[in-house]
Design a protein around this motif. Structure first.
Motif, mmCIF file in Angstrom:
data_model
loop_
_atom_site.group_PDB
_atom_site.id
_atom_site.type_symbol
_atom_site.label_atom_id
_atom_site.label_comp_id
_atom_site.label_asym_id
_atom_site.label_seq_id
_atom_site.Cartn_x
_atom_site.Cartn_y
_atom_site.Cartn_z
ATOM 1 N N ALA A 159 -3.509 -12.917 -0.055
ATOM 2 C CA ALA A 159 -4.535 -12.312 0.454
ATOM 3 C C ALA A 159 -5.169 -11.011 0.236
ATOM 4 O O ALA A 159 -4.543 -10.171 -0.521
ATOM 5 N N THR A 160 -6.508 -10.774 0.425
ATOM 6 C CA THR A 160 -7.081 -9.647 0.214
ATOM 7 C C THR A 160 -6.800 -8.801 1.171
ATOM 8 O O THR A 160 -6.206 -9.013 2.249
ATOM 9 N N ARG A 161 -6.996 -7.170 0.943
ATOM 10 C CA ARG A 161 -6.994 -6.249 1.644
ATOM 11 C C ARG A 161 -7.659 -6.734 3.003
ATOM 12 O O ARG A 161 -6.841 -6.343 4.026
ATOM 13 N N ALA A 162 -8.893 -7.259 3.210
ATOM 14 C CA ALA A 162 -9.295 -7.456 4.347
ATOM 15 C C ALA A 162 -8.746 -8.538 5.146
ATOM 16 O O ALA A 162 -8.502 -8.449 6.479
ATOM 17 N N GLN A 163 -8.121 -9.565 4.442
ATOM 18 C CA GLN A 163 -7.408 -10.725 5.108
ATOM 19 C C GLN A 163 -6.103 -10.019 5.731
ATOM 20 O O GLN A 163 -5.737 -10.636 6.472
ATOM 21 N N HIS A 164 -5.461 -9.152 4.813
ATOM 22 C CA HIS A 164 -4.260 -8.535 5.500
ATOM 23 C C HIS A 164 -4.455 -7.985 7.143
ATOM 24 O O HIS A 164 -3.447 -8.086 7.671
ATOM 25 N N LYS A 165 -5.722 -7.780 7.409
ATOM 26 C CA LYS A 165 -5.899 -7.144 8.581
ATOM 27 C C LYS A 165 -6.179 -8.350 9.662
ATOM 28 O O LYS A 165 -5.967 -8.053 10.636
#
Ligand code: UD1
Ligand code: MG
Length: 460
Positions: A159-165
Protein backbone atom coordinates in the motif's frame (compact mmCIF):
# COMPACT_ATOMS: atom_id res chain seq x y z
CA UNK A 1 -29.10 -24.17 0.63
CA UNK A 2 -30.79 -25.81 -2.37
CA UNK A 3 -28.86 -28.71 -3.91
CA UNK A 4 -28.68 -26.98 -7.31
CA UNK A 5 -26.74 -24.19 -5.55
CA UNK A 6 -24.35 -26.10 -3.33
CA UNK A 7 -22.21 -24.17 -0.88
CA UNK A 8 -18.52 -25.00 -0.64
CA UNK A 9 -16.49 -23.69 2.26
CA UNK A 10 -12.74 -23.51 1.82
CA UNK A 11 -10.71 -22.85 4.97
CA UNK A 12 -7.15 -21.67 4.43
CA UNK A 13 -4.79 -23.16 6.96
CA UNK A 14 -1.55 -23.96 5.17
CA UNK A 15 0.59 -21.11 6.40
CA UNK A 16 3.05 -21.66 9.20
CA UNK A 17 2.44 -18.41 11.01
CA UNK A 18 5.98 -17.08 11.17
CA UNK A 19 4.94 -14.23 13.41
CA UNK A 20 3.90 -16.66 16.19
CA UNK A 21 7.55 -17.76 16.60
CA UNK A 22 6.40 -21.29 17.34
CA UNK A 23 6.96 -24.83 16.07
CA UNK A 24 3.22 -25.43 16.24
CA UNK A 25 1.32 -24.39 13.10
CA UNK A 26 -0.56 -21.16 13.80
CA UNK A 27 -4.08 -22.55 13.39
CA UNK A 28 -3.37 -25.22 16.04
CA UNK A 29 -2.69 -22.64 18.70
CA UNK A 30 -5.64 -22.69 21.04
CA UNK A 31 -8.32 -20.18 21.91
CA UNK A 32 -10.64 -21.18 24.75
CA UNK A 33 -8.83 -24.53 24.84
CA UNK A 34 -9.53 -25.44 21.21
CA UNK A 35 -7.40 -24.95 18.06
CA UNK A 36 -8.18 -21.78 16.10
CA UNK A 37 -9.07 -24.00 13.16
CA UNK A 38 -11.66 -25.89 15.24
CA UNK A 39 -13.49 -22.62 15.91
CA UNK A 40 -13.60 -21.82 12.19
CA UNK A 41 -14.80 -25.35 11.42
CA UNK A 42 -17.60 -24.98 13.94
CA UNK A 43 -18.80 -21.78 12.26
CA UNK A 44 -18.51 -23.47 8.84
CA UNK A 45 -20.56 -26.50 9.90
CA UNK A 46 -23.36 -24.29 11.19
CA UNK A 47 -23.92 -23.09 7.60
CA UNK A 48 -24.68 -26.68 6.45
CA UNK A 49 -22.38 -26.58 3.41
CA UNK A 50 -22.20 -29.29 0.77
CA UNK A 51 -18.47 -29.52 1.34
CA UNK A 52 -15.83 -28.26 3.73
CA UNK A 53 -12.31 -28.21 2.33
CA UNK A 54 -9.34 -27.37 4.53
CA UNK A 55 -6.13 -26.35 2.79
CA UNK A 56 -3.15 -27.66 4.73
CA UNK A 57 0.56 -27.32 4.05
CA UNK A 58 2.87 -26.52 6.91
CA UNK A 59 2.77 -29.50 9.36
CA UNK A 60 -0.12 -30.94 7.34
CA UNK A 61 -0.17 -34.31 9.14
CA UNK A 62 -0.32 -32.73 12.58
CA UNK A 63 -3.11 -30.47 11.44
CA UNK A 64 -5.15 -33.23 9.84
CA UNK A 65 -4.89 -35.38 12.94
CA UNK A 66 -5.99 -32.49 15.14
CA UNK A 67 -9.22 -31.69 13.30
CA UNK A 68 -9.98 -34.86 11.29
CA UNK A 69 -13.71 -35.43 10.83
CA UNK A 70 -15.82 -37.30 8.26
CA UNK A 71 -17.25 -34.06 6.88
CA UNK A 72 -13.87 -32.42 6.23
CA UNK A 73 -11.82 -32.87 3.04
CA UNK A 74 -8.16 -31.90 3.19
CA UNK A 75 -6.10 -30.69 0.26
CA UNK A 76 -2.43 -30.01 0.33
CA UNK A 77 -0.69 -26.79 -0.66
CA UNK A 78 3.02 -27.24 -0.96
CA UNK A 79 4.87 -24.93 -1.23
CA UNK A 80 2.65 -22.18 0.17
CA UNK A 81 2.60 -19.48 -2.48
CA UNK A 82 -0.16 -17.28 -1.07
CA UNK A 83 -3.88 -17.22 -0.33
CA UNK A 84 -4.87 -17.32 -4.03
CA UNK A 85 -2.62 -20.32 -4.64
CA UNK A 86 -4.18 -21.96 -1.57
CA UNK A 87 -7.73 -21.66 -2.93
CA UNK A 88 -6.49 -22.96 -6.28
CA UNK A 89 -5.50 -26.24 -4.62
CA UNK A 90 -9.10 -26.70 -3.46
CA UNK A 91 -10.58 -26.29 -6.96
CA UNK A 92 -10.70 -30.03 -7.85
CA UNK A 93 -12.68 -30.73 -4.68
CA UNK A 94 -15.35 -28.07 -5.14
CA UNK A 95 -18.94 -29.15 -5.70
CA UNK A 96 -19.84 -27.62 -9.06
CA UNK A 97 -22.16 -24.62 -9.30
CA UNK A 98 -23.37 -22.55 -6.38
CA UNK A 99 -21.01 -20.56 -4.21
CA UNK A 100 -17.66 -20.97 -2.57
CA UNK A 101 -17.10 -19.25 0.75
CA UNK A 102 -13.46 -18.76 1.72
CA UNK A 103 -12.64 -18.53 5.42
CA UNK A 104 -9.27 -18.07 7.06
CA UNK A 105 -8.11 -20.60 9.62
CA UNK A 106 -6.59 -17.79 11.67
CA UNK A 107 -9.81 -15.78 12.09
CA UNK A 108 -11.39 -17.77 14.92
CA UNK A 109 -14.25 -15.69 16.32
CA UNK A 110 -16.34 -15.49 13.16
CA UNK A 111 -19.99 -16.40 13.74
CA UNK A 112 -22.31 -18.17 11.27
CA UNK A 113 -24.90 -15.39 11.54
CA UNK A 114 -22.29 -12.87 10.39
CA UNK A 115 -21.45 -14.99 7.34
CA UNK A 116 -25.05 -15.50 6.29
CA UNK A 117 -25.39 -12.22 4.26
CA UNK A 118 -22.38 -13.26 2.13
CA UNK A 119 -23.99 -16.51 1.03
CA UNK A 120 -27.55 -15.20 0.79
CA UNK A 121 -26.90 -12.89 -2.19
CA UNK A 122 -27.27 -13.86 -5.88
CA UNK A 123 -24.98 -16.65 -7.10
CA UNK A 124 -23.23 -14.56 -9.69
CA UNK A 125 -21.86 -12.07 -7.14
CA UNK A 126 -18.58 -11.76 -5.34
CA UNK A 127 -18.87 -10.61 -1.77
CA UNK A 128 -16.07 -9.62 0.55
CA UNK A 129 -16.46 -9.11 4.25
CA UNK A 130 -14.82 -5.92 5.45
CA UNK A 131 -14.47 -4.19 8.80
CA UNK A 132 -13.56 -0.76 10.11
CA UNK A 133 -10.58 -1.00 12.47
CA UNK A 134 -9.09 1.80 14.54
CA UNK A 135 -5.70 0.20 13.97
CA UNK A 136 -5.69 -1.43 10.53
CA UNK A 137 -1.92 -2.06 10.53
CA UNK A 138 -0.96 -5.27 8.75
CA UNK A 139 -4.31 -5.88 7.08
CA UNK A 140 -5.19 -5.56 3.41
CA UNK A 141 -7.09 -2.28 2.81
CA UNK A 142 -10.35 -1.98 0.91
CA UNK A 143 -10.07 0.55 -1.89
CA UNK A 144 -13.44 1.95 -3.00
CA UNK A 145 -14.16 4.07 -6.08
CA UNK A 146 -15.84 7.49 -6.20
CA UNK A 147 -19.26 5.81 -5.94
CA UNK A 148 -18.07 3.91 -2.82
CA UNK A 149 -18.05 0.60 -4.69
CA UNK A 150 -15.31 -1.89 -3.76
CA UNK A 151 -12.57 -1.68 -6.37
CA UNK A 152 -9.75 -3.78 -5.00
CA UNK A 153 -7.75 -4.82 -1.95
CA UNK A 154 -4.24 -3.53 -1.36
CA UNK A 155 -2.04 -5.46 1.05
CA UNK A 156 -0.39 -3.43 3.80
CA UNK A 157 3.03 -4.23 2.37
CA UNK A 158 2.00 -3.04 -1.10
CA UNK A 159 0.00 0.00 0.00
CA UNK A 160 0.93 3.63 -0.51
CA UNK A 161 1.11 6.01 2.47
CA UNK A 162 -2.30 7.38 1.54
CA UNK A 163 -3.74 3.84 1.40
CA UNK A 164 -2.28 3.07 4.83
CA UNK A 165 -4.74 5.65 6.18
CA UNK A 166 -7.72 3.57 5.02
CA UNK A 167 -9.37 2.00 8.05
CA UNK A 168 -11.64 -0.38 6.15
CA UNK A 169 -9.84 -3.71 5.99
CA UNK A 170 -10.20 -6.97 4.12
CA UNK A 171 -11.21 -9.65 6.60
CA UNK A 172 -10.04 -12.31 4.13
CA UNK A 173 -13.56 -13.76 4.03
CA UNK A 174 -15.00 -13.94 0.53
CA UNK A 175 -17.85 -15.60 -1.30
CA UNK A 176 -17.47 -16.40 -5.02
CA UNK A 177 -19.54 -17.96 -7.78
CA UNK A 178 -17.84 -21.38 -7.94
CA UNK A 179 -18.14 -21.61 -11.72
CA UNK A 180 -15.97 -18.51 -12.22
CA UNK A 181 -13.25 -19.18 -9.66
CA UNK A 182 -11.05 -21.48 -11.74
CA UNK A 183 -10.60 -18.94 -14.50
CA UNK A 184 -9.83 -16.05 -12.15
CA UNK A 185 -7.40 -18.00 -10.01
CA UNK A 186 -5.60 -19.14 -13.16
CA UNK A 187 -4.90 -15.53 -14.00
CA UNK A 188 -3.28 -14.55 -10.69
CA UNK A 189 0.28 -13.27 -10.80
CA UNK A 190 2.70 -12.95 -7.88
CA UNK A 191 3.69 -9.40 -8.78
CA UNK A 192 3.63 -7.87 -5.32
CA UNK A 193 5.89 -7.19 -2.35
CA UNK A 194 5.53 -10.74 -0.98
CA UNK A 195 5.83 -12.47 -4.38
CA UNK A 196 2.64 -14.38 -3.55
CA UNK A 197 -0.55 -15.27 -5.39
CA UNK A 198 -3.09 -13.11 -3.57
CA UNK A 199 -6.74 -14.22 -3.51
CA UNK A 200 -7.58 -10.53 -3.18
CA UNK A 201 -6.44 -9.93 -6.77
CA UNK A 202 -9.57 -11.76 -7.95
CA UNK A 203 -11.73 -8.71 -7.22
CA UNK A 204 -10.63 -6.58 -10.21
CA UNK A 205 -10.95 -9.66 -12.44
CA UNK A 206 -14.55 -10.14 -11.33
CA UNK A 207 -15.35 -6.48 -12.02
CA UNK A 208 -13.75 -6.79 -15.45
CA UNK A 209 -16.05 -9.77 -16.14
CA UNK A 210 -19.03 -7.61 -15.06
CA UNK A 211 -19.60 -9.70 -11.94
CA UNK A 212 -20.70 -7.33 -9.15
CA UNK A 213 -18.44 -7.11 -6.10
CA UNK A 214 -20.15 -6.30 -2.87
CA UNK A 215 -18.45 -5.22 0.36
CA UNK A 216 -20.28 -6.40 3.46
CA UNK A 217 -19.13 -4.46 6.50
CA UNK A 218 -18.96 -6.49 9.69
CA UNK A 219 -19.87 -4.25 12.62
CA UNK A 220 -18.17 -6.50 15.15
CA UNK A 221 -14.45 -6.16 14.52
CA UNK A 222 -13.37 -8.92 16.94
CA UNK A 223 -15.20 -11.51 14.86
CA UNK A 224 -13.00 -10.82 11.87
CA UNK A 225 -9.69 -10.08 13.52
CA UNK A 226 -6.92 -12.42 12.48
CA UNK A 227 -4.38 -14.05 14.75
CA UNK A 228 -0.91 -13.37 13.40
CA UNK A 229 1.06 -13.11 16.64
CA UNK A 230 0.71 -14.13 20.26
CA UNK A 231 -0.42 -10.70 21.38
CA UNK A 232 -3.37 -10.84 18.99
CA UNK A 233 -4.16 -14.37 20.18
CA UNK A 234 -4.18 -13.23 23.81
CA UNK A 235 -6.40 -10.27 22.91
CA UNK A 236 -8.94 -12.43 21.09
CA UNK A 237 -8.93 -14.95 23.95
CA UNK A 238 -9.96 -12.11 26.30
CA UNK A 239 -12.64 -10.87 23.93
CA UNK A 240 -14.04 -14.39 23.66
CA UNK A 241 -13.95 -14.96 27.44
CA UNK A 242 -15.53 -11.59 28.09
CA UNK A 243 -18.36 -12.52 25.74
CA UNK A 244 -18.89 -15.89 27.42
CA UNK A 245 -18.87 -14.17 30.82
CA UNK A 246 -21.37 -11.55 29.66
CA UNK A 247 -23.71 -14.28 28.44
CA UNK A 248 -23.53 -16.05 31.82
CA UNK A 249 -23.95 -12.77 33.73
CA UNK A 250 -27.06 -12.10 31.67
CA UNK A 251 -28.37 -15.53 32.65
CA UNK A 252 -27.92 -14.60 36.33
CA UNK A 253 -24.55 -16.15 37.18
CA UNK A 254 -22.59 -14.02 39.67
CA UNK A 255 -19.11 -13.82 38.20
CA UNK A 256 -16.91 -11.83 40.60
CA UNK A 257 -14.70 -10.46 37.81
CA UNK A 258 -15.42 -11.23 34.14
CA UNK A 259 -11.82 -10.28 33.33
CA UNK A 260 -10.57 -13.14 35.50
CA UNK A 261 -12.81 -15.91 34.24
CA UNK A 262 -12.00 -18.65 31.72
CA UNK A 263 -14.21 -21.23 30.07
CA UNK A 264 -12.50 -23.75 27.79
CA UNK A 265 -15.47 -25.88 26.89
CA UNK A 266 -19.21 -25.88 27.60
CA UNK A 267 -20.55 -24.52 30.83
CA UNK A 268 -24.11 -24.78 32.09
CA UNK A 269 -25.18 -23.02 35.29
CA UNK A 270 -28.34 -23.12 37.39
CA UNK A 271 -29.80 -20.21 39.34
CA UNK A 272 -27.71 -18.04 41.65
CA UNK A 273 -24.42 -19.71 40.91
CA UNK A 274 -21.49 -17.63 42.20
CA UNK A 275 -17.97 -17.82 40.81
CA UNK A 276 -15.04 -16.05 42.42
CA UNK A 277 -11.97 -14.79 40.57
CA UNK A 278 -9.37 -16.80 38.67
CA UNK A 279 -11.34 -19.99 37.98
CA UNK A 280 -10.88 -22.16 34.88
CA UNK A 281 -13.67 -24.38 33.55
CA UNK A 282 -12.69 -27.02 31.01
CA UNK A 283 -14.66 -29.59 29.02
CA UNK A 284 -18.27 -30.04 30.05
CA UNK A 285 -19.06 -28.35 33.34
CA UNK A 286 -22.53 -28.30 34.89
CA UNK A 287 -23.18 -26.35 38.06
CA UNK A 288 -26.50 -26.75 39.90
CA UNK A 289 -28.52 -24.02 41.60
CA UNK A 290 -26.69 -21.95 44.21
CA UNK A 291 -23.34 -23.70 43.68
CA UNK A 292 -20.46 -21.49 44.80
CA UNK A 293 -16.97 -21.79 43.39
CA UNK A 294 -14.19 -20.15 45.39
CA UNK A 295 -11.23 -18.31 43.94
CA UNK A 296 -8.65 -20.05 41.73
CA UNK A 297 -10.37 -23.38 41.22
CA UNK A 298 -9.86 -25.53 38.12
CA UNK A 299 -12.81 -27.73 37.10
CA UNK A 300 -12.73 -30.09 34.15
CA UNK A 301 -15.66 -32.28 33.07
CA UNK A 302 -17.51 -31.84 36.31
CA UNK A 303 -21.13 -32.08 37.33
CA UNK A 304 -22.01 -30.44 40.64
CA UNK A 305 -25.49 -30.63 42.17
CA UNK A 306 -27.27 -27.79 43.97
CA UNK A 307 -25.95 -25.90 47.01
CA UNK A 308 -22.46 -27.37 46.96
CA UNK A 309 -19.58 -25.10 47.89
CA UNK A 310 -16.13 -25.50 46.38
CA UNK A 311 -13.64 -23.56 48.49
CA UNK A 312 -10.62 -21.82 46.88
CA UNK A 313 -7.67 -23.52 45.15
CA UNK A 314 -9.41 -26.81 44.46
CA UNK A 315 -8.74 -28.91 41.38
CA UNK A 316 -11.54 -31.20 40.21
CA UNK A 317 -11.42 -33.46 37.14
CA UNK A 318 -14.01 -35.83 35.64
CA UNK A 319 -16.20 -36.26 38.67
CA UNK A 320 -19.79 -36.08 39.79
CA UNK A 321 -20.41 -34.16 42.97
CA UNK A 322 -23.67 -34.35 44.89
CA UNK A 323 -25.80 -31.65 46.46
CA UNK A 324 -24.83 -29.69 49.55
CA UNK A 325 -21.25 -30.91 49.59
CA UNK A 326 -18.37 -28.89 50.91
CA UNK A 327 -15.11 -29.29 49.05
CA UNK A 328 -11.75 -27.65 49.73
CA UNK A 329 -9.91 -25.41 50.14
CA UNK A 330 -7.00 -27.20 48.41
CA UNK A 331 -8.87 -30.37 47.46
CA UNK A 332 -7.95 -32.54 44.51
CA UNK A 333 -10.66 -34.71 42.99
CA UNK A 334 -9.47 -36.98 40.19
CA UNK A 335 -11.26 -38.89 37.40
CA UNK A 336 -13.90 -41.48 38.18
CA UNK A 337 -14.98 -39.99 41.50
CA UNK A 338 -18.59 -39.74 42.61
CA UNK A 339 -19.60 -37.96 45.76
CA UNK A 340 -23.13 -38.41 47.13
CA UNK A 341 -24.92 -35.51 48.84
CA UNK A 342 -23.58 -33.73 51.92
CA UNK A 343 -20.07 -35.05 51.60
CA UNK A 344 -17.22 -33.01 53.04
CA UNK A 345 -13.79 -33.30 51.45
CA UNK A 346 -11.36 -30.90 53.07
CA UNK A 347 -7.91 -29.43 52.63
CA UNK A 348 -5.10 -31.48 51.12
CA UNK A 349 -7.39 -34.43 50.46
CA UNK A 350 -7.04 -36.31 47.17
CA UNK A 351 -9.81 -38.58 45.95
CA UNK A 352 -9.44 -40.78 42.86
CA UNK A 353 -11.82 -43.27 41.21
CA UNK A 354 -13.89 -43.61 44.34
CA UNK A 355 -17.54 -43.54 45.38
CA UNK A 356 -18.16 -41.66 48.58
CA UNK A 357 -21.49 -42.09 50.37
CA UNK A 358 -23.93 -39.58 51.81
CA UNK A 359 -22.69 -37.43 54.69
CA UNK A 360 -19.17 -38.86 54.72
CA UNK A 361 -16.29 -36.61 55.78
CA UNK A 362 -12.59 -36.64 54.97
CA UNK A 363 -11.52 -33.29 56.28
CA UNK A 364 -7.73 -33.21 56.19
CA UNK A 365 -4.59 -34.61 54.56
CA UNK A 366 -5.91 -37.85 53.09
CA UNK A 367 -5.66 -40.03 50.00
CA UNK A 368 -8.68 -42.06 48.97
CA UNK A 369 -8.09 -44.01 45.76
CA UNK A 370 -10.01 -46.89 44.11
CA UNK A 371 -12.36 -47.03 47.07
CA UNK A 372 -16.01 -47.47 47.87
CA UNK A 373 -16.86 -45.54 50.98
CA UNK A 374 -20.30 -45.83 52.58
CA UNK A 375 -22.57 -43.30 54.32
CA UNK A 376 -21.63 -41.26 57.38
CA UNK A 377 -18.04 -42.40 57.46
CA UNK A 378 -15.48 -40.25 59.23
CA UNK A 379 -12.04 -40.50 57.70
CA UNK A 380 -9.40 -39.13 60.07
CA UNK A 381 -6.55 -36.85 59.09
CA UNK A 382 -3.64 -38.55 57.37
CA UNK A 383 -5.56 -41.63 56.22
CA UNK A 384 -4.12 -43.34 53.15
CA UNK A 385 -5.67 -46.06 51.04
CA UNK A 386 -2.63 -47.99 49.83
CA UNK A 387 -4.19 -48.97 46.53
CA UNK A 388 -1.06 -49.83 44.55
CA UNK A 389 1.20 -52.79 45.25
CA UNK A 390 3.78 -51.70 42.70
CA UNK A 391 2.13 -53.68 39.92
CA UNK A 392 -1.65 -53.58 40.32
CA UNK A 393 -4.33 -51.38 41.80
CA UNK A 394 -6.71 -52.82 44.40
CA UNK A 395 -9.95 -51.61 45.94
CA UNK A 396 -10.69 -50.55 49.46
CA UNK A 397 -14.22 -50.92 50.78
CA UNK A 398 -15.33 -48.92 53.79
CA UNK A 399 -18.92 -49.61 54.83
CA UNK A 400 -21.44 -47.24 56.43
CA UNK A 401 -20.84 -45.55 59.82
CA UNK A 402 -17.17 -46.42 60.01
CA UNK A 403 -14.79 -44.22 62.02
CA UNK A 404 -11.19 -44.25 60.82
CA UNK A 405 -8.69 -42.80 63.25
CA UNK A 406 -5.97 -40.43 62.09
CA UNK A 407 -2.83 -41.64 60.35
CA UNK A 408 -4.31 -44.94 59.21
CA UNK A 409 -3.12 -46.95 56.24
CA UNK A 410 -5.65 -49.22 54.58
CA UNK A 411 -3.69 -51.74 52.52
CA UNK A 412 -5.90 -52.79 49.60
CA UNK A 413 -7.60 -55.06 48.85
CA UNK A 414 -9.23 -54.61 52.22
CA UNK A 415 -12.69 -54.12 53.70
CA UNK A 416 -13.73 -52.24 56.80
CA UNK A 417 -17.13 -53.51 57.88
CA UNK A 418 -20.11 -51.42 58.94
CA UNK A 419 -19.76 -49.47 62.17
CA UNK A 420 -16.12 -50.44 62.70
CA UNK A 421 -13.71 -48.09 64.46
CA UNK A 422 -10.06 -48.07 63.43
CA UNK A 423 -7.74 -46.74 66.12
CA UNK A 424 -5.36 -43.96 65.12
CA UNK A 425 -2.07 -44.99 63.54
CA UNK A 426 -3.30 -48.38 62.31
CA UNK A 427 -2.02 -50.31 59.33
CA UNK A 428 -5.03 -52.35 58.26
CA UNK A 429 -4.14 -55.35 56.09
CA UNK A 430 -7.05 -57.66 56.87
CA UNK A 431 -10.81 -57.19 57.09
CA UNK A 432 -11.86 -55.04 60.06
CA UNK A 433 -15.03 -56.56 61.59
CA UNK A 434 -18.27 -54.65 62.05
CA UNK A 435 -18.84 -52.58 65.18
CA UNK A 436 -15.46 -53.42 66.72
CA UNK A 437 -12.37 -51.40 67.52
CA UNK A 438 -9.45 -52.52 65.39
CA UNK A 439 -5.93 -51.48 66.40
CA UNK A 440 -2.58 -52.33 64.94
CA UNK A 441 -0.12 -50.43 67.05
CA UNK A 442 2.46 -51.45 69.60
CA UNK A 443 1.46 -50.82 73.20
CA UNK A 444 2.50 -47.43 74.53
CA UNK A 445 5.55 -47.63 76.78
CA UNK A 446 7.02 -45.01 79.09
CA UNK A 447 10.63 -45.43 80.29
CA UNK A 448 11.05 -44.32 83.87
CA UNK A 449 14.23 -42.35 84.62
CA UNK A 450 15.00 -41.70 80.95
CA UNK A 451 16.82 -38.40 80.39
CA UNK A 452 17.13 -36.27 77.30
CA UNK A 453 20.67 -36.10 75.92
CA UNK A 454 22.45 -32.85 76.76
CA UNK A 455 24.83 -30.99 74.49
CA UNK A 456 28.49 -31.66 75.29
CA UNK A 457 30.41 -28.41 75.75
CA UNK A 458 33.52 -28.16 73.55
CA UNK A 459 36.73 -27.23 75.39
CA UNK A 460 38.76 -24.06 74.55
C1 UD1 B 1 -4.66 -11.95 4.63
C2 UD1 B 1 -5.13 -11.10 3.46
C3 UD1 B 1 -5.35 -9.67 3.93
C4 UD1 B 1 -6.34 -9.66 5.07
C5 UD1 B 1 -5.93 -10.64 6.20
C6 UD1 B 1 -7.06 -10.80 7.16
C7 UD1 B 1 -4.24 -11.88 1.31
C8 UD1 B 1 -3.20 -11.70 0.29
N1 UD1 B 1 -4.17 -11.11 2.39
O1 UD1 B 1 -3.41 -11.44 5.06
O2 UD1 B 1 -5.84 -8.86 2.87
O3 UD1 B 1 -6.47 -8.36 5.59
O4 UD1 B 1 -5.63 -11.93 5.67
O5 UD1 B 1 -6.69 -11.56 8.30
O6 UD1 B 1 -5.12 -12.69 1.14
N2 UD1 B 1 -2.56 -19.36 3.93
C9 UD1 B 1 -2.49 -20.51 3.20
N3 UD1 B 1 -1.57 -20.60 2.19
C10 UD1 B 1 -0.73 -19.60 1.87
C11 UD1 B 1 -0.80 -18.41 2.62
C12 UD1 B 1 -1.73 -18.31 3.64
O7 UD1 B 1 -3.24 -21.45 3.44
O8 UD1 B 1 0.05 -19.78 0.95
C13 UD1 B 1 -3.52 -19.28 5.03
C14 UD1 B 1 -2.86 -19.10 6.40
O9 UD1 B 1 -2.63 -20.34 7.02
C15 UD1 B 1 -3.87 -18.28 7.16
C16 UD1 B 1 -4.61 -17.51 6.07
O10 UD1 B 1 -4.35 -18.16 4.85
O11 UD1 B 1 -4.78 -19.09 7.88
C17 UD1 B 1 -4.17 -16.05 5.99
O12 UD1 B 1 -2.77 -16.01 5.78
P1 UD1 B 1 -1.88 -14.90 6.43
O13 UD1 B 1 -0.47 -15.15 6.04
O14 UD1 B 1 -2.19 -14.75 7.87
O15 UD1 B 1 -2.40 -13.62 5.62
P2 UD1 B 1 -2.44 -12.14 6.14
O16 UD1 B 1 -1.08 -11.54 5.94
O17 UD1 B 1 -3.03 -12.07 7.48
MG1 MG C 1 -3.51 -13.51 8.91
Amino acid sequence: MATNHPLNIVILAAGMGKRMHSNLPKVLHTLAGRPLLAHVLQAARALSPAKIIVVTGHEATLLREAVAAPDVVFVNQSPQLGTGHAVQQALPELAAGGKTLVLLGDVPLIQPKTLQPLIDGPVNHVSVMTAMLTDPTGYGRIVRDARKKVKCVVEHKDATRAQHKICEINTGIFCYPTARLGKWLGQLKPDNAQKEYYITDVLPMALKDKVPVEGVVCGDAAQVEGVNNRAQLAQLERVHQQRLATRLLEQGVAIADPARFDVRGDMTCGHDVAIDVGCIFEGKVTLGDRVRIGAHCVLRDINIAADTIIEPFSHLTQAKIGANCRIGPYTRIRPGTQLADEVHIGNFVEVKASDIGHGTKASHLTYIGDSTVGRNVNVGAGTITCNYDGANKHRTVIEDDVFIGSDTQLVAPVTVRRGATIGAGATVTREAPANQLTLSRAKQLSVPGWKRPVKIKKEG
